[in-house]
Design an enzyme around this catalytic site. Structure first.
Site, PDB file in Angstrom:
ATOM      1  N   GLU A 111      65.607  40.661  54.568  1.00 44.69           N
ATOM      2  CA  GLU A 111      66.361  41.650  53.797  1.00 44.69           C
ATOM      3  C   GLU A 111      66.048  43.019  54.406  1.00 44.69           C
ATOM      4  O   GLU A 111      64.870  43.369  54.552  1.00 44.69           O
ATOM      5  CB  GLU A 111      65.927  41.614  52.328  1.00 44.69           C
ATOM      6  CG  GLU A 111      66.761  42.553  51.489  1.00 44.69           C
ATOM      7  CD  GLU A 111      66.382  42.559  50.002  1.00 44.69           C
ATOM      8  OE1 GLU A 111      65.535  41.756  49.585  1.00 44.69           O
ATOM      9  OE2 GLU A 111      66.966  43.390  49.284  1.00 44.69           O
ATOM     10  N   ARG A 166      53.331  30.824  52.396  1.00 44.13           N
ATOM     11  CA  ARG A 166      53.337  32.168  52.971  1.00 44.13           C
ATOM     12  C   ARG A 166      52.040  32.411  53.712  1.00 44.13           C
ATOM     13  O   ARG A 166      51.024  31.804  53.409  1.00 44.13           O
ATOM     14  CB  ARG A 166      53.381  33.259  51.897  1.00 44.13           C
ATOM     15  CG  ARG A 166      54.384  33.179  50.843  1.00 44.13           C
ATOM     16  CD  ARG A 166      54.139  34.260  49.781  1.00 44.13           C
ATOM     17  NE  ARG A 166      54.408  35.583  50.296  1.00 44.13           N
ATOM     18  CZ  ARG A 166      55.621  36.110  50.409  1.00 44.13           C
ATOM     19  NH1 ARG A 166      56.668  35.431  50.024  1.00 44.13           N
ATOM     20  NH2 ARG A 166      55.788  37.326  50.878  1.00 44.13           N
ATOM     21  N   LYS A 196      56.249  43.817  50.716  1.00 42.20           N
ATOM     22  CA  LYS A 196      57.003  45.000  51.136  1.00 42.20           C
ATOM     23  C   LYS A 196      56.881  46.121  50.124  1.00 42.20           C
ATOM     24  O   LYS A 196      56.793  47.286  50.491  1.00 42.20           O
ATOM     25  CB  LYS A 196      58.476  44.641  51.343  1.00 42.20           C
ATOM     26  CG  LYS A 196      58.768  44.230  52.769  1.00 42.20           C
ATOM     27  CD  LYS A 196      60.256  44.143  53.005  1.00 42.20           C
ATOM     28  CE  LYS A 196      60.666  42.693  53.018  1.00 42.20           C
ATOM     29  NZ  LYS A 196      62.093  42.477  53.174  1.00 42.20           N
TER      30      LYS A 196
END
Ligand code: ATP
Ligand code: MG
Length: 558
Positions: free
Chosen positions: A33, A258, A268
């Site tokens: 994104e 992850r 983020k």
């Protein structure tokens, strides 16, 4: 990008290839994104997606998942492209945007409505949450759930035309309000957002939700294996439902753990906070776990690929030791970085018996084990700088460096003996008076006498002055997210993560380009920073030389 190690994802792909599920095709995608810079966690996903594609003769797309106009920007798109390329990801001509598919996604939504599988709901966001129920209680159906198809189509078209206010209506999938998986309780597919999108501008007042856009983007691109992180396990049921409800091409979603790393935050939102509130100098601050920060620090992309290869992929969450990352960086730089001499904390040495105006040049190899690195000439003269720490007035036992009366080797130059140390009235060491043995040219002992210590040096009048930034970990605790009561991860910032100083460098370093990393012998790896001025280069410390991980590994193996 190669990773020959077998893991559950690769096993799965080989199984699919063996039974012809996707006709042996392998097509992956990396779907960032564009709402921030890429970090080490993304590196794992990049290496996995591009690596798997190349190993199985497939392709990997770069797809910007740009369905949330308020957080996304072109600047992030540009930075992401640069970082993926730097790490070795090659999407060739396959750069896509979810926003490329907005019209198709809209058409699919009308199709879902026509099939009785989606409806326009007037409940507010709060009400929808309230109606959803909990893990132990089923949800309740919205009073708008059974609108006729025609009414839904009309309302959805008017949503698209911009007739309704934000938050007044959504499009929802009609699945099951009692589903044990909460994701399946009539999830929202579209919401109204009157925000300018960085690519489609004002074209769309409605935006698809991630779960809806992602599976259909995968389907439209002919993705075979859609790799994502574990938090999407529950969303897989919806991924599958949407594709089945439309009867379109159906990729396989596979989840993996992850990457978490000690002393590091990889969210983020938190990285944005560090930048926005000035805790670091920017996204590419060399202390940041961003790819641009690591690049600026001097970390070679091959070191990151090796790091990702070594941690592998698993289905269980874990936290990787910081020492492993440093080990991979040192291992790569040990093989690839030229050796040079720099003095960080200088003390002046006068060679009393060396002629005043004489300058000699010594040829020194750039790498001790690899002749292909070539060599350079290093000037030597009567006045030198050595490291303050390479002299002791009262040397401890087994101290092989310089002390009064002791002899030491100046690397590749001469053997020198310290005659006298001169201090100022405050007890600060001012200079060392030494004599050299002219018969020891090149640093050889002329008569077989033993000289244990070898130290580095630079010629004072030839040396380049440089600015040094010594970086350490950004956080002082292994788990920065575990904050003291009432605090946040910010409280765990390491106040000593950046120490600046000056250095004196051998003159050959004048021709180094920003981004190049060298080893300052005996000190560490340093990378020339883009902030360098022509008469004042800036060097970032990439890593120290000490490798705790290698020692641990040796111990474990022994
Ligand atoms: P964040 O939680 O930091 O906002 P994100 O997952 O929302 O990260 P995206 O830009 O959506 O960020 O991520 C792009 C891809 O990178 C996704 O496929 C995502 O699963 C993967 N990814 C993100 N963070 C990690 C991580 N820590 N480890 C492995 N993969 C990750
Ligand atoms: Mg995401």
């Amino acid at each position: 990008m190669e990773n020959t190690g077998q893991d559950f994802i690769r096993s799965r792909i080989e199984e699919d290839n063996a039974n012809g599920r996707f006709q042996g095709r392998v097509q992956t995608r990396f779907p960032p994104e564009p709402n921030g810079f890429l970090h080490l966690g993304h590196a794992k996903s990049i290496c996995l997606n591009f690596g798997i594609a190349s190993e199985y003769g497939g392709k990997c797309n770069l797809r910007f998942d740009d369905t949330n106009p308020v957080r996304e920007e072109q600047a992030y798109v540009d930075a992401i492209r640069e970082d993926v390329k730097w790490l070795g990801g090659d999407w060739e001509d396959r750069q896509f945007y979810a926003s490329d598919y907005f019209q198709k996604l809209y058409d699919y939504a009308e199709e879902l409505i026509r099939r009785g599988k989606a409806y326009v709901d007037d409940l507010s966001a709060d009400e929808i949450r309230e109606y959803r129920g909990t893990l132990t209680e089923p949800g309740r159906e919205s009073p708008f759930r059974n609108r006729p198809v025609e009414e839904n189509l009309d309302l959805f078209r008017r949503m698209r035309a911009g007739e309704f206010e934000e938050g007044s209506k959504v499009l929802r999938a009609k699945i099951d309000m009692a589903a044990p998986n909460l994701v399946m309780r009539d999830p929202t597919l579209y919401r109204i957002r009157k925000a300018r999108h960085h690519r489609t501008c004002e074209d769309w007042p409605i935006y698809p939700m991630y779960d809806y856009a992602h599976c259909l983007s995968d389907s439209l691109e002919g993705i075979t294996h859609s790799l994502c992180t574990l938090e999407f396990v529950n969303n897989r049921e919806l991924y599958d439902w949407i594709l089945d409800a439309l009867g379109v091409y159906h990729p396989q979603q596979i989840e993996f753990a992850r990457l978490n790393l000690e002393y590091t935050v990889l969210s983020k939102r938190k990285l944005i906070q560090l930048v926005r509130d000035g805790h670091v100098a920017g996204w590419d601050d060399p202390r940041m776990p961003t790819l641009s920060g690591l690049r600026r620090r001097g970390v070679p992309p091959a070191a990151l690929r090796e790091f990702i290869r070594r941690i592998g992929v698993a289905r269980a969450d874990s936290t990787v030791e910081y020492a492993l990352l440093e080990h991979c960086i040192r291992e790569e730089l040990n093989a690839k970085a030229p050796r040079v001499m720099a003095v960080l904390d200088p003390v002046r040495v006068i060679i009393e018996n060396y002629p005043e105006d004489q300058v000699e040049e010594f040829e020194m190899p750039y790498h001790p084990e690899d002749a292909s690195f070539g060599s350079r000439m290093v000037p030597f003269s009567r006045e030198l700088f050595i490291e303050r720490d390479d002299f002791r007035l009262d040397p401890p036992p087994k101290y092989h460096r310089l002390s009064p009366g002791a002899e030491v080797r100046l690397r590749h130059a001469y053997l020198v003996t310290c005659r006298e140390a001169i201090y100022d009235s405050d007890g600060n060491l001012l200079e060392l008076r030494c004599v050299y043995d002219p018969a020891s040219r090149g640093g050889q002992s002329p008569d077989g006498r033993k000289v244990r210590g070898t130290i580095h040096w630079v010629s004072a009048k030839h040396a380049l002055n440089a600015l040094i930034r010594n970086y350490d970990k950004l956080f002082s605790v292994p788990d920065p997210d575990r904050a003291p009561e009432g605090g946040s991860f910010i409280d765990n910032l390491n106040p000593e993560s950046l120490q600046t100083g000056e250095a004196w460098l051998e003159p050959a370093l004048a021709s180094l380009s920003p981004g190049e990393t060298v080893q300052f012998e005996r000190l560490g790896y340093y990378c020339k920073d883009p902030d360098s001025l022509s008469d004042m280069p800036v060097f970032n410390r990439t890593a120290t030389l000490r490798d705790t991980w290698a020692k641990l590994e040796k111990k474990a193996g022994a």
